[in-house]
Enzyme design. Structure first.
Site, short mmCIF file in Angstrom:
data_model
loop_
_atom_site.label_atom_id
_atom_site.label_comp_id
_atom_site.label_asym_id
_atom_site.label_seq_id
_atom_site.Cartn_x
_atom_site.Cartn_y
_atom_site.Cartn_z
N HIS A 197 0.87 -1.18 0.00
CA HIS A 197 0.00 0.00 0.00
C HIS A 197 0.90 1.23 0.00
O HIS A 197 1.72 1.40 0.91
CB HIS A 197 -0.89 -0.02 1.26
N ASP A 287 -9.82 -2.40 -4.57
CA ASP A 287 -9.72 -1.97 -3.17
C ASP A 287 -11.11 -2.02 -2.55
O ASP A 287 -11.46 -1.21 -1.68
CB ASP A 287 -9.12 -0.55 -3.08
N SER A 291 -12.23 1.55 3.29
CA SER A 291 -12.75 2.88 3.55
C SER A 291 -12.04 3.80 2.57
O SER A 291 -10.91 3.54 2.16
CB SER A 291 -12.43 3.31 4.98
ZN ZN Z 1 -4.32 0.30 0.68
#
Ligand code: ZN
Length: 392
Positions: A197, A287, A291
């Protein structure tokens, strides 16, 4: 065993094969042949007319928070689990589940259980061991053992770098994670990649390049995601592909996030393709169920939404319909490219012996019309026909 004959569609493997009939049975593609040429007399075959369709491999989504993610705004901001139909309506038949920012209340045992549930419901769901934070969470105590001994674990991640939510890992820490994943992958015949990430920190992909330069780990061991987060990161991503690494673009977004400088995955992909980047060096992932927080300049949370798995298909269609990118190239980035990187030889391509994962796209507009996953008809004529256990 149900036999299906998908008739007379324009078939993309993802390479264009022309009009073909495809025979499916026993979870597999049995044959791909000239229309009308398969002799099936005496067999109970369900025929699906695909004359008005493009027939493509089921989509491979390499990053979905299947158990839910988020939590950056407190407990009420923890996002919900993914439901079966959320993937099916977007043509996704293979996905990789990961934990997110929160690996305390979200656990690997839970992730594994959810992956198995989705698999039983009809998808193919694999997952990564590990977590955002370093030292990464594992199930058995070691990354290598997790990948070697647990069927569903194919890599590690998403490990966060260049982000105020990461644990600010060092070059040495990242190298150790990559080494463990690499050997676990080698010994089990799996990908053993490190899903990374990448946040909006100024370091961008520097840490990954530093590992490749200072150790024996090749840059291709890392699979950085969210590369369309900003123009600057997209540039660094281009450079990363030139050095031999595969990058991933994130399709879930919000108008607020785009206003803050993210480049839509469809637009970014079209640009990279126009600049000659090989479609096998790029993937898109949803993804999903992440959130989608927006932070202001002081790092304070100002908005929180949830990502959708079907944004993968929406971005694919948008790259072709709005940005006029080449259909086969865009398709490659959500089928054969992620399948190759994740070392899933029966996924992301249509050929005899491949898993019977197919999507029928309407010729005009590319809407998902029908979906077959592991030889089972999950969606037909725009209607989801197989729902998750708690969606009934
Ligand atoms: Zn991520």
């Amino acid at each position: 065993m149900s036999l299906y004959l998908v008739k007379n569609g324009e078939v993309f493997s993802p390479a264009y094969l022309g009009r073909r009939d495809i025979l499916l049975g026993g979870h597999k593609v049995l044959a791909i042949a000239e229309p009308g040429s398969l002799l099936l007399r005496g067999l109970a075959v369900t025929e699906i007319d695909a004359a008005e369709m493009k027939v493509v491999p089921g989509f491979v989504d390499s990053l979905v928070h299947v158990t839910g993610g988020g939590g950056e705004g407190g407990f009420t901001s923890r996002t919900p689990e993914m439901q079966l139909s959320e993937a099916i309506i977007g043509g996704t038949t293979t996905l990789v589940g990961v934990l997110g920012t929160d690996s305390i209340t979200r656990t690997l045992a839970n992730l594994l259980a959810k992956a198995r549930a989705l698999d039983e419901e009809g998808l193919t769901c694999l997952c990564h061991t590990g977590s955002y934070q370093v030292p990464v969470k594992t199930l058995t105590g070691s990354i290598q053992e997790d990948i070697l001994l647990v069927k569903e674990f194919i890599g590690v991640g998403e490990v966060a770098i260049a982000d105020h939510r990461s644990s600010q890992p060092t070059v040495q820490e990242l190298a150790r994670i990559a080494a463990e994943a690499r050997v676990g992958g080698m010994l089990s015949g799996k990908a053993g990649i490190v899903s990374v990430h990448v946040g909006d920190g100024s370091g961008k992909l520097d840490l990954l390049e530093a590992v490749a330069e200072s150790t024996d780990i090749p840059i291709s061991q890392f699979y950085p995601t969210h590369i369309n987060r900003s123009r600057a990161l997209l540039e660094a991503g281009k450079d990363f592909t030139r050095r031999g690494g595969v990058i991933d673009l994130t399709t879930s977004t919000t108008s607020q996030i785009l206003e803050l400088g993210e480049v839509a995955a469809s637009e970014a992909l079209a640009e990279l393709l126009a600049e000659g980047v090989d479609p096998m060096m790029m993937t898109m992932s949803s993804d999903g169920n992440a959130s989608l927080p927006s932070f202001n300049a002081r790092g304070e949370l100002v908005e929180l939404k949830v990502g959708r798995p079907a944004s993968l298909h929406a971005s694919f269609a948008e790259a072709v319909n709005k940005y006029h990118a080449d259909f086969t190239s865009v398709l490659t980035t959500i089928t054969s490219a992620p399948a190759k990187l994740l070392k899933l030889p029966n996924k992301g391509r249509l050929h005899p012996g491949a898993d019977a994962d197919l999507v029928l796209l309407e010729k005009d507009g590319l809407a998902v019309n029908s979906v077959i996953s592991k030889g089972r008809l999950m969606m037909y004529d725009r209607q989801v026909v197989v729902k998750g256990v708690f969606e009934l």
